[in-house]
Enzyme design. Structure first.
Site, PDB file in Angstrom:
ATOM      1  N   LYS A  16       0.851  -1.189   0.000  1.00  0.00           N
ATOM      2  CA  LYS A  16       0.000   0.000   0.000  1.00  0.00           C
ATOM      3  C   LYS A  16       0.888   1.241   0.000  1.00  0.00           C
ATOM      4  O   LYS A  16       1.474   1.611   1.005  1.00  0.00           O
ATOM      5  CB  LYS A  16      -0.934   0.045   1.219  1.00  0.00           C
ATOM      6  CG  LYS A  16      -2.099   0.982   0.915  1.00  0.00           C
ATOM      7  CD  LYS A  16      -2.632   1.765   2.085  1.00  0.00           C
ATOM      8  CE  LYS A  16      -1.870   2.947   2.540  1.00  0.00           C
ATOM      9  NZ  LYS A  16      -1.820   4.116   1.633  1.00  0.00           N
ATOM     10  N   GLU A  65      10.339   1.758   9.973  1.00  0.00           N
ATOM     11  CA  GLU A  65      11.269   2.845   9.636  1.00  0.00           C
ATOM     12  C   GLU A  65      10.515   4.134   9.885  1.00  0.00           C
ATOM     13  O   GLU A  65       9.607   4.481   9.124  1.00  0.00           O
ATOM     14  CB  GLU A  65      11.680   2.749   8.161  1.00  0.00           C
ATOM     15  CG  GLU A  65      12.468   1.501   7.811  1.00  0.00           C
ATOM     16  CD  GLU A  65      13.885   1.539   8.350  1.00  0.00           C
ATOM     17  OE1 GLU A  65      14.391   2.620   8.672  1.00  0.00           O
ATOM     18  OE2 GLU A  65      14.489   0.456   8.463  1.00  0.00           O
ATOM     19  N   CYS A 105      13.369  11.761   6.197  1.00  0.00           N
ATOM     20  CA  CYS A 105      13.491  11.239   7.565  1.00  0.00           C
ATOM     21  C   CYS A 105      14.889  11.430   8.128  1.00  0.00           C
ATOM     22  O   CYS A 105      15.057  11.658   9.313  1.00  0.00           O
ATOM     23  CB  CYS A 105      13.123   9.766   7.577  1.00  0.00           C
ATOM     24  SG  CYS A 105      14.059   8.808   6.374  1.00  0.00           S
ATOM     25  N   GLU A 159       9.728  16.360  14.948  1.00  0.00           N
ATOM     26  CA  GLU A 159      10.019  16.261  13.515  1.00  0.00           C
ATOM     27  C   GLU A 159       9.116  17.231  12.758  1.00  0.00           C
ATOM     28  O   GLU A 159       7.888  17.134  12.854  1.00  0.00           O
ATOM     29  CB  GLU A 159       9.769  14.831  13.020  1.00  0.00           C
ATOM     30  CG  GLU A 159      10.193  14.644  11.580  1.00  0.00           C
ATOM     31  CD  GLU A 159       9.863  13.263  11.029  1.00  0.00           C
ATOM     32  OE1 GLU A 159       8.723  12.822  11.191  1.00  0.00           O
ATOM     33  OE2 GLU A 159      10.760  12.655  10.416  1.00  0.00           O
TER      34      GLU A 159
END
Ligand code: NAD
Length: 530
Positions: free
Chosen positions: A206, A281, A315, A416
């Protein structure tokens, strides 16, 4: 072909009345129809549901209409993957030479088509075309690397002290649910799909809804390479429904996820119900520590590349610059100068260094942090933010912002942001730099800038991060590893470790004595009497 005629932008900035987007020799008719890929066929949603993707650099423009998977579609995808795996259909699980050839061929197709596919990536992600081309080639390299490992999945054998043999087999883990993000749409998927296929797993993938066309390029390359039906299926739809149903499905054996830490936690909970193995991750808030002896020019270039590549939507981006007080001013001034010079524009323009953010939601999130930083009173070393006028009015264009003297405990230094926002934090001692670097919930990457190799290694050992670069940033060798400490994830992708994630380990114990009298059996029965 679409009849939806509208003003569209092409790379020389002229406006044309054609439902196409052009770059060089490539012309894309839009909106592109993106179908589900189930059991080897491109199919429409069984419930007739679709969603659209807009161009992040020109949001009035619909660039893709995407089929959304229903529960029936999901079940069909999973059943076909299950059948291939459980029945070893086409010899998929056993014939590693077939898998090797298909993976090599896929890499070859992606490489040959890289220039064309890069246009699609740039268009739907907003990534500048120069970065998009490198991105597609990096994905091709991942397929090539794991092709080379498909015939090297060796187990082990132990001749035991009692003369018997313990055989250790490595086997594919089974049916894999792969869920991927939009920010590097091809490499993030390749790091799951390629090793999974190399081991003989089957995959239901997906992709993120912002980047459906990149996913289509990968499934089409796999199909052209001769992938048997049902080995990989691709379903589209919202993460909260389609993604969630996929990861919690009882017929899925392993979940490989890349995305936000908050989503990763949800996925972990879903996987717990079936005690499924997972690979996660997740996010990062990565430090770049600049020591007093660092080369300022080289360091600034590394930080601009590492921090602002793909508009900071990365990331592993350097989002916190920790700098020794003696070079603080010099570094910040130069960093601001170089970042200010970046060309922000259309992704399909060769001159563009930074494209738009991926979506309205992402833009709002990033602007919210910029607003927070300004209200909190942090010094603004480079003022940027929402761009307006001309082309900028129709896209999610945000220019870099550098905050200086940021409190390491503030949200700006802890959370983040995933955008072109850098927080500079001065430090006095090596120990202080290490403590600040490790003071966040994340542990994905870190960079160290110094000419002193002993110091670099000493600091590298103390940093809680899956990757530490010394005098570099964001270089990701395919042969290396990728993954995080702490809340940046579980497991590793890339390299040999990335293959192990998709393997189960089985012991087969073989008696070679043929004797009816084994010493340990005597603990339960008196063999002399039998
Ligand atoms: P996201 O978590 O919003 O979505 C990632 C994927 O998960 C998408 O396909 C989404 O549809 C799906 N999803 C969302 N909710 C789900 C649920 N409840 N169940 C199952 N699937 C669900 O992340 P994003 O915005 O697409 O990507 C950005 C994030 O990804 C950032 O946090 C970034 O740091 C992280 N990221 C990490 C790495 C890494 O290697 N560590 C690489 C790239 C991106």
């Amino acid at each position: 072909m679409s009849t939806n005629r509208q003003y569209l932008l092409i790379t020389d900035y002229t406006l044309v009345l054609m439902p196409t987007v052009s770059y060089g020799k490539f012309t894309l008719e839009i909106p592109v129809r993106v179908k589900l890929f189930i059991d080897g066929e491109e199919v429409s949603s069984s419930k007739g549901k679709t969603f659209t993707r807009e161009n992040p650099a020109h949001f009035d423009q619909t660039i893709a209409v995407v089929e959304e998977a229903s529960t029936d579609d999901l079940n069909k995808a999973i059943d076909s993957a299950r059948e291939v795996f459980d029945k070893d259909k086409y010899g998929w699980v056993t014939n590693y030479r077939q898998r090797l050839r298909i993976l090599y061929k896929t890499a070859e197709i992606l490489r040959e088509e890289a220039d064309r596919i890069a246009v699609t990536v740039a268009l739907e992600n907003g990534m500048p075309i120069r970065q998009a081309r490198a991105h597609v080639l990096a994905a091709a390299e991942v397929f090539e690397f794991y092709a080379g490992l498909a015939d090297k999945v060796y187990g082990d054998s132990i001749v035991l002290s009692n003369g018997n043999v313990s055989l250790i087999f490595k086997e594919p883990v089974g049916v894999v649910a792969a869920v991927s993000p939009w920010n590097f749409p091809m490499t993030q998927a390749a790091r799951k799909i390629a090793p999974a296929l190399a081991t003989g797993c089957t995959v239901i993938w997906k992709p993120a809804s912002y980047t459906p066309m990149s996913a289509m390029e990968i499934y089409r390359a796999l199909a052209r390479a001769g992938l048997p039906k049902g080995v990989v299926s691709v379903i589209y739809g919202p993460g909260a429904t389609v993604g969630n149903d996929l990861v919690k499905h009882p017929k899925v054996d392993y979940v490989s996820f890349t995305g936000e830490t908050t989503t990763g936690k949800l996925i972990m909970q879903q996987a717990a119900a079936g005690v499924k193995r997972i690979g996660l991750e997740l996010g990062g808030k990565n430090p770049g520590a600049v020591f007093d002896d660092a080369s300022i020019e080289e360091t600034v270039r590394a930080i601009v590349f590492g921090g602002l590549r793909n508009a900071g939507q990365a990331c592993g981006a350097i989002s916190r610059v920790l700098v020794h007080e003696s070079v603080h001013e010099k570094l910040v001034n130069r960093l601001a100068e170089v970042a200010k010079d970046l060309v922000i524009g259309y992704p399909l323009d060769d001159n563009t260094d930074m494209g738009p953010l991926v979506s309205k939601a992402q833009e709002e999130k990033v602007l919210g942090y910029i607003d927070f930083g300004k209200k909190a009173g942090f010094k603004v070393a480079l003022d940027g933010g929402k761009l307006s006028g001309g082309i900028y009015d129709k896209g999610y264009f945000v220019s870099p912002v550098i905050f200086d003297n940021v409190d390491p405990r503030s949200r700006l230094a802890q959370e983040e942001i995933f955008g072109p926002v850098i927080a500079v934090i001065p430090f006095r001692t090596e120990q202080e730099a290490i403590e600040i670097a490790n003071s966040v919930i994340y542990g994905l990457t870190a960079s160290i800038f110094t000419k002193d190799p002993a110091k670099a290694l000493r600091v590298a050992r103390k940093l809680q991060a899956g990757t530490v670069w010394i005098n570099d940033a964001y270089t990701q060798p395919t042969e290396g590893i990728w993954g995080g400490y702490k809340q940046s994830g579980i497991g590793r992708e890339l390299g040999l470790y990335g293959l192990e994630e998709f393997l189960e380990i089985k012991q087969v114990y073989v008696d070679t004595t043929g004797s009816l009298d084994r010493p340990h059996w005597r603990t339960v029965m008196k063999i002399d009497k039998l």
